[in-house]
Design a protein around this motif. Structure first.
Motif, PDB file in Angstrom:
ATOM      1  N   ARG A 175       8.384   3.713   3.375  1.00  0.00           N
ATOM      2  CA  ARG A 175       7.335   4.411   4.125  1.00  0.00           C
ATOM      3  C   ARG A 175       5.980   4.190   3.453  1.00  0.00           C
ATOM      4  NH1 ARG A 175       7.670   8.239   7.793  1.00  0.00           N
ATOM      5  NH2 ARG A 175       9.776   8.819   7.198  1.00  0.00           N
ATOM      6  N   GLN A 176       5.934   4.329   2.134  1.00  0.00           N
ATOM      7  CA  GLN A 176       4.681   4.173   1.390  1.00  0.00           C
ATOM      8  C   GLN A 176       4.118   2.770   1.559  1.00  0.00           C
ATOM      9  OE1 GLN A 176       5.004   4.762  -2.853  1.00  0.00           O
ATOM     10  NE2 GLN A 176       3.001   3.858  -3.235  1.00  0.00           N
ATOM     11  N   ILE A 177       4.944   1.762   1.366  1.00  0.00           N
ATOM     12  CA  ILE A 177       4.482   0.370   1.472  1.00  0.00           C
ATOM     13  C   ILE A 177       4.034   0.063   2.900  1.00  0.00           C
ATOM     14  CG2 ILE A 177       5.249  -2.043   1.361  1.00  0.00           C
ATOM     15  CD1 ILE A 177       4.620  -0.668  -1.364  1.00  0.00           C
ATOM     16  N   THR A 178       4.799   0.530   3.884  1.00  0.00           N
ATOM     17  CA  THR A 178       4.433   0.290   5.283  1.00  0.00           C
ATOM     18  C   THR A 178       3.089   0.926   5.606  1.00  0.00           C
ATOM     19  OG1 THR A 178       6.768   0.203   5.879  1.00  0.00           O
ATOM     20  CG2 THR A 178       5.200   0.556   7.667  1.00  0.00           C
ATOM     21  N   GLU A 179       2.879   2.148   5.130  1.00  0.00           N
ATOM     22  CA  GLU A 179       1.602   2.813   5.368  1.00  0.00           C
ATOM     23  C   GLU A 179       0.458   2.067   4.696  1.00  0.00           C
ATOM     24  OE1 GLU A 179       2.272   6.860   4.106  1.00  0.00           O
ATOM     25  OE2 GLU A 179       3.312   7.358   5.968  1.00  0.00           O
ATOM     26  N   GLU A 180       0.684   1.576   3.467  1.00  0.00           N
ATOM     27  CA  GLU A 180      -0.368   0.842   2.757  1.00  0.00           C
ATOM     28  C   GLU A 180      -0.705  -0.467   3.457  1.00  0.00           C
ATOM     29  OE1 GLU A 180       0.695   0.372  -1.381  1.00  0.00           O
ATOM     30  OE2 GLU A 180       0.876   2.540  -1.666  1.00  0.00           O
ATOM     31  N   ILE A 181       0.316  -1.212   3.851  1.00  0.00           N
ATOM     32  CA  ILE A 181       0.082  -2.494   4.528  1.00  0.00           C
ATOM     33  C   ILE A 181      -0.618  -2.278   5.863  1.00  0.00           C
ATOM     34  CG2 ILE A 181       1.239  -4.427   5.677  1.00  0.00           C
ATOM     35  CD1 ILE A 181       3.359  -4.287   3.428  1.00  0.00           C
ATOM     36  N   SER A 182      -0.109  -1.327   6.655  1.00  0.00           N
ATOM     37  CA  SER A 182      -0.708  -1.112   7.975  1.00  0.00           C
ATOM     38  C   SER A 182      -2.138  -0.591   7.859  1.00  0.00           C
ATOM     39  CB  SER A 182       0.157  -0.179   8.823  1.00  0.00           C
ATOM     40  OG  SER A 182       0.331   1.061   8.197  1.00  0.00           O
ATOM     41  N   ALA A 183      -2.413   0.258   6.878  1.00  0.00           N
ATOM     42  CA  ALA A 183      -3.787   0.758   6.674  1.00  0.00           C
ATOM     43  C   ALA A 183      -4.715  -0.383   6.282  1.00  0.00           C
ATOM     44  CB  ALA A 183      -3.800   1.852   5.611  1.00  0.00           C
ATOM     45  N   PHE A 184      -4.247  -1.263   5.399  1.00  0.00           N
ATOM     46  CA  PHE A 184      -5.060  -2.407   4.976  1.00  0.00           C
ATOM     47  C   PHE A 184      -5.371  -3.315   6.170  1.00  0.00           C
ATOM     48  CE2 PHE A 184      -5.327  -6.853   3.708  1.00  0.00           C
ATOM     49  CZ  PHE A 184      -6.404  -6.823   2.823  1.00  0.00           C
ATOM     50  N   LEU A 185      -4.349  -3.634   6.961  1.00  0.00           N
ATOM     51  CA  LEU A 185      -4.560  -4.502   8.121  1.00  0.00           C
ATOM     52  C   LEU A 185      -5.519  -3.865   9.116  1.00  0.00           C
ATOM     53  CD1 LEU A 185      -0.893  -5.742   8.642  1.00  0.00           C
ATOM     54  CD2 LEU A 185      -2.823  -7.109   7.815  1.00  0.00           C
ATOM     55  N   ALA A 186      -5.301  -2.582   9.413  1.00  0.00           N
ATOM     56  CA  ALA A 186      -6.166  -1.889  10.381  1.00  0.00           C
ATOM     57  C   ALA A 186      -7.604  -1.825   9.894  1.00  0.00           C
ATOM     58  CB  ALA A 186      -5.625  -0.484  10.641  1.00  0.00           C
ATOM     59  N   ALA A 187      -7.792  -1.599   8.586  1.00  0.00           N
ATOM     60  CA  ALA A 187      -9.147  -1.529   8.023  1.00  0.00           C
ATOM     61  C   ALA A 187      -9.852  -2.871   8.099  1.00  0.00           C
ATOM     62  CB  ALA A 187      -9.082  -1.052   6.574  1.00  0.00           C
ATOM     63  N   ASN A 188      -9.082  -3.941   8.260  1.00  0.00           N
ATOM     64  CA  ASN A 188      -9.661  -5.277   8.340  1.00  0.00           C
ATOM     65  C   ASN A 188      -9.643  -5.834   9.766  1.00  0.00           C
ATOM     66  OD1 ASN A 188     -10.414  -6.306   5.519  1.00  0.00           O
ATOM     67  ND2 ASN A 188      -8.495  -5.226   5.200  1.00  0.00           N
ATOM     68  N   GLY A 189      -9.570  -4.936  10.738  1.00  0.00           N
ATOM     69  CA  GLY A 189      -9.731  -5.345  12.131  1.00  0.00           C
ATOM     70  C   GLY A 189      -8.496  -5.885  12.810  1.00  0.00           C
ATOM     71  N   ILE A 190      -7.342  -5.757  12.182  1.00  0.00           N
ATOM     72  CA  ILE A 190      -6.104  -6.243  12.800  1.00  0.00           C
ATOM     73  C   ILE A 190      -5.425  -5.074  13.505  1.00  0.00           C
ATOM     74  CG2 ILE A 190      -3.852  -7.315  12.376  1.00  0.00           C
ATOM     75  CD1 ILE A 190      -6.201  -9.156  11.670  1.00  0.00           C
ATOM     76  N   THR A 191      -5.034  -5.277  14.749  1.00  0.00           N
ATOM     77  CA  THR A 191      -4.291  -4.259  15.468  1.00  0.00           C
ATOM     78  C   THR A 191      -2.888  -4.196  14.887  1.00  0.00           C
ATOM     79  OG1 THR A 191      -5.554  -4.631  17.476  1.00  0.00           O
ATOM     80  CG2 THR A 191      -3.410  -3.579  17.733  1.00  0.00           C
ATOM     81  N   VAL A 192      -2.448  -2.996  14.557  1.00  0.00           N
ATOM     82  CA  VAL A 192      -1.114  -2.810  13.994  1.00  0.00           C
ATOM     83  C   VAL A 192      -0.235  -2.141  15.037  1.00  0.00           C
ATOM     84  CG1 VAL A 192       0.233  -1.717  12.172  1.00  0.00           C
ATOM     85  CG2 VAL A 192      -2.049  -2.612  11.667  1.00  0.00           C
ATOM     86  N   ILE A 193       0.840  -2.815  15.370  1.00  0.00           N
ATOM     87  CA  ILE A 193       1.813  -2.290  16.322  1.00  0.00           C
ATOM     88  C   ILE A 193       3.019  -1.898  15.487  1.00  0.00           C
ATOM     89  CG2 ILE A 193       3.254  -2.802  18.321  1.00  0.00           C
ATOM     90  CD1 ILE A 193       1.148  -5.066  18.925  1.00  0.00           C
TER      91      ILE A 193
END
Length: 160
Positions: free
Chosen positions: A127-145
């Motif tokens: 859960r922690q890693i998924t949240e970190e990766i998805s937050a990083f991607l979203a902060a850089n303009g990538i849509t996270v599904i």
């Protein structure tokens, strides 16, 4: 109250995936009628005894109105197959997810998207890693599904 609460309710039931959900819609016409159906009617719709037991248990344990309020209070939007905004390319796969949980802004013309697919039994580390990766991607303009909202919803129901 939106009928999407019934979509969400069914996604919480083990054994109800895209195929069975479509069978319920075909048989009952809508998921509200399926949610309220008798065990005999659920069997006629093609559900087995164990899945019917889970539906009955979910109806007893899950307050859909309260759950819907929690979803709205977290700013989560729900898209189903029936929504015009549901991604057309996603509809093209063999068994598209019946419900998408959206936090933030969803634009149908998002060019870059990453789907995060995981397990139903997520570990705290996962859960922690998924949240970190998805937050990083979203902060850089990538849509996270992601199904992470589903995992949150499932956890939230059990925890409260």
């Amino acid at each position: 109250m939106d009928d999407k609460r019934f979509w969400v309710g069914f996604t919480l039931i083990k054994g109800i995936g895209a195929v069975r959900l479509q069978a319920l819609i075909t048989h009952f016409g809508d998921l509200e009628d399926a949610w309220k159906a008798s065990p005999a009617d659920l069997a006629r719709a093609g559900l087995g005894a164990k899945v019917i037991e889970r539906v009955i248990q979910a109806r007893e344990e899950v307050d859909l109105e309260k759950l819907w309020g929690q979803i709205e209070s977290k700013g989560i939007k729900i898209l189903t197959w029936e929504d015009e905004a549901y991604p057309s390319r996603l509809k093209e796969i063999d068994q598209p997810p019946p419900v998408l949980y959206i936090r933030g802004e969803y634009l149908p013309d998002d060019l870059f998207a990453v789907a995060i697919v995981g397990t139903r039994r997520i570990t705290p580390y996962g859960r922690q890693i998924t949240e970190e990766i998805s937050a990083f991607l979203a902060a850089n303009g990538i849509t996270v599904i992601s199904g992470l909202a589903r995992a949150w919803t499932r956890w939230h129901i059990k925890a409260h």
